[in-house]
Scaffold this active site. Structure first.
Site, PDB file in Angstrom:
ATOM      1  CG  ASP A   1      -6.620  19.656 -11.577  1.00  0.00           C
ATOM      2  OD1 ASP A   1      -5.899  19.241 -12.500  1.00  0.00           O
ATOM      3  OD2 ASP A   1      -7.683  19.116 -11.239  1.00  0.00           O
TER       4      ASP A   1
ATOM      5  NE  ARG B   1      -3.298   0.172   3.015  1.00  0.00           N
ATOM      6  CZ  ARG B   1      -2.851   0.359   4.260  1.00  0.00           C
ATOM      7  NH1 ARG B   1      -2.217   1.476   4.574  1.00  0.00           N
ATOM      8  NH2 ARG B   1      -3.047  -0.546   5.180  1.00  0.00           N
TER       9      ARG B   1
ATOM     10  CE  LYS C   1      -9.812  13.004 -16.871  1.00  0.00           C
ATOM     11  NZ  LYS C   1     -10.009  14.157 -16.042  1.00  0.00           N
TER      12      LYS C   1
ATOM     13  CE1 TYR D   1     -13.402  16.509 -13.615  1.00  0.00           C
ATOM     14  CE2 TYR D   1     -12.732  16.049 -11.366  1.00  0.00           C
ATOM     15  CZ  TYR D   1     -13.196  15.610 -12.581  1.00  0.00           C
ATOM     16  OH  TYR D   1     -13.437  14.285 -12.767  1.00  0.00           O
TER      17      TYR D   1
HETATM   18  C1  LIG Z   1     -10.660  14.201 -14.812  1.00  0.00           C
HETATM   19  C2  LIG Z   1     -10.136  15.280 -13.967  1.00  0.00           C
HETATM   20  C3  LIG Z   1      -9.857  15.054 -12.626  1.00  0.00           C
HETATM   21  C4  LIG Z   1     -10.178  13.749 -11.948  1.00  0.00           C
HETATM   22  O1  LIG Z   1      -9.514  12.655 -12.473  1.00  0.00           O
HETATM   23  P1  LIG Z   1     -10.105  11.178 -12.301  1.00  0.00           P
HETATM   24  O2  LIG Z   1      -8.941  10.311 -12.543  1.00  0.00           O
HETATM   25  O3  LIG Z   1     -11.226  11.046 -13.272  1.00  0.00           O
HETATM   26  O4  LIG Z   1     -10.598  11.074 -10.877  1.00  0.00           O
HETATM   27  C5  LIG Z   1      -9.324  16.079 -11.886  1.00  0.00           C
HETATM   28  N1  LIG Z   1      -9.089  17.292 -12.435  1.00  0.00           N
HETATM   29  C6  LIG Z   1      -9.355  17.539 -13.725  1.00  0.00           C
HETATM   30  C7  LIG Z   1      -9.059  18.885 -14.271  1.00  0.00           C
HETATM   31  C8  LIG Z   1      -9.901  16.551 -14.533  1.00  0.00           C
HETATM   32  O5  LIG Z   1     -10.198  16.819 -15.791  1.00  0.00           O
END
Ligand SMILES: *Cc1c(COP(=O)(O)O)cnc(C)c1O
Length: 393
Positions: free
Chosen positions: A184, A60, A209, A113
């Site tokens: 972010d 973990r 992403k 987001y």
């Molecule tokens: C998709 C996304 C997230 C979250 O990612 P997940 O892996 O889907 O939880 C966070 N911030 C932004 C800007 C995103 O586009």
């Protein structure tokens, strides 16, 4: 790797440790929970400071796959250490939870987001107050800061509405006041924006992403400077955060080809964005790399490229039925959440439903577009037919 190499070279080689992999280019996949120790003394030594990560202690807390991915990201963004979590959203929630306590006030960009916002709703019963600020506030953030402000959270550009934030201005005000800044950075990836070099404390990625790049994993990464790494790492351990080994393995593989993929997404998206800006159906294209668009000057100053995600706002006279018909008619652009994979996607966005009252100026329907790696003429033709459906009486 030495700092003198360009980022493309770094992407290919960062975090590699061929000697410990029998010479293989990629680390093998480590599936596992239990790690066996040689002796009680070795166990005590390894566990004496879980933040030091002297050796694998328990699955973990990470394994050689996560160590390789963490060190790659740390190197790419100029951080001190990286913490991995099981999704992009959990990277956001783990970071915030690691830093706040009852009585704190936190500032979140109004362009964030939506799930980040949804998480902040969960904080108010715990006595932590969230205040949303105008993403274009810049150094005006100073007027929002209170004695109990703990952190400022940014997202630039906002992943639905694409406002670009003046990150260095916000970071510099916060640094003076001793307030932690978080961004972010998913849209730009470590390739196109390096917030820690501009004074931000913590950079977050939904590696789900572009970094993974193939829509086949969930992974979050939190890249911290030295002052924040121990706190966030300890927070992730307390919260039971655990990134899946297979997801980490796929994401590290994705990272190696990020520069070629992202340049292709960037070029295709720019051509489509320019074309869309000439369409009579389109009120506005929200794409920071498009000259003349909102936030373009700051984008040009701070970023070295643009990814393939942007949005359009249609003319306000198009009603929901027509917009839905347009989206339903698309054959190549899929309708779905997420982005950063190889495929093109669209998503209807509704900032007016969650933004601060009166702050969202867009009158028409917003469609977010992720431009994938398909042939550009095919993509254009698909949207062209979509517009035919949109205009059908
Ligand atoms: C998709 C996304 C997230 C979250 O990612 P997940 O892996 O889907 O939880 C966070 N911030 C932004 C800007 C995103 O586009």
């Amino acid at each position: 790797m030495k700092k003198k190499y360009a980022v493309e070279t770094g992407l290919v080689h960062c975090g590699q440790d061929k000697a410990s992999q029998g010479g293989f280019v990629n680390p093998p996949l480590y599936r596992g929970s239990t790690v066996l120790y040689e002796s009680v003394a070795a166990m005590e030594e390894i566990n004496s400071d879980p933040l030091k990560l002297k050796a694998p202690a328990y699955g973990r807390f990470g394994n050689p796959n996560s160590r390789a991915f963490e060190s790659a990201l740390t190197e790419l963004e100029g951080g001190f250490g990286t913490v991995l979590t099981n999704s992009g959203l959990s990277a956001v929630t783990t970071t915030i939870m690691s830093l706040v306590k009852t009585g704190d006030h936190i500032l979140i960009s109004d362009s964030c987001y939506y799930p980040t916002r949804n998480f902040c709703n969960f904080l108010s019963p715990l006595g932590i107050e969230t205040e949303y600020y105008d993403p274009e506030i810049g150094s005006g953030i100073e007027s929002k800061i209170r004695v109990n402000t703990r952190l400022v959270f940014m997202e630039s550009p906002g992943s639905i509405s694409f406002e670009v934030q003046d990150v260095p201005a916000i970071a510099s005000v916060c640094k003076k006041k001793g307030i932690t800044t978080i961004i972010d950075n998913t849209w730009a990836t470590p390739l196109f924006f390096k917030p820690l070099l501009l004074g931000v404390d913590i950079s977050i990625h939904a590696a789900t992403k572009y970094i993974t790049g193939h829509a086949d994993s969930f992974l979050g990464a939190i890249i911290c400077n030295e002052a924040n790494y121990p706190t966030v790492r300890a927070g992730a351990i307390k919260l039971g955060q655990c990134a899946g080994a297979e997801d980490v393995h796929r994401s590290l593989r994705g990272l190696r080809t990020l520069s070629v993929r992202l340049r292709a997404h960037e070029q295709q998206a720019l051509v489509l964005a320019e074309w869309l800006s000439t369409r009579p159906e389109v009120q506005e294209v929200l794409h920071p790399a498009l000259p003349g668009s909102r936030g373009h000057d700051i984008w040009k100053r701070d970023f070295t490229g643009a990814s393939g995600l942007f949005a359009i706002i249609l003319k306000p006279h198009y009603k929901k039925d027509s917009v839905d018909a347009m989206i339903n008619s698309l054959k190549i652009f899929g309708l779905g959440h997420s982005w950063g994979g190889f495929e093109s996607l669209v998503l209807p966005g509704h900032p007016e439903t969650f933004r601060l009252k009166g702050s969202w100026q867009g009158k028409g329907a917003l469609i977010r577009i992720h431009v994938g790696l398909e042939n550009l003429e095919d993509l254009k033709a698909d949207l062209d037919l979509g517009f035919v459906c949109l205009n059908r009486p």
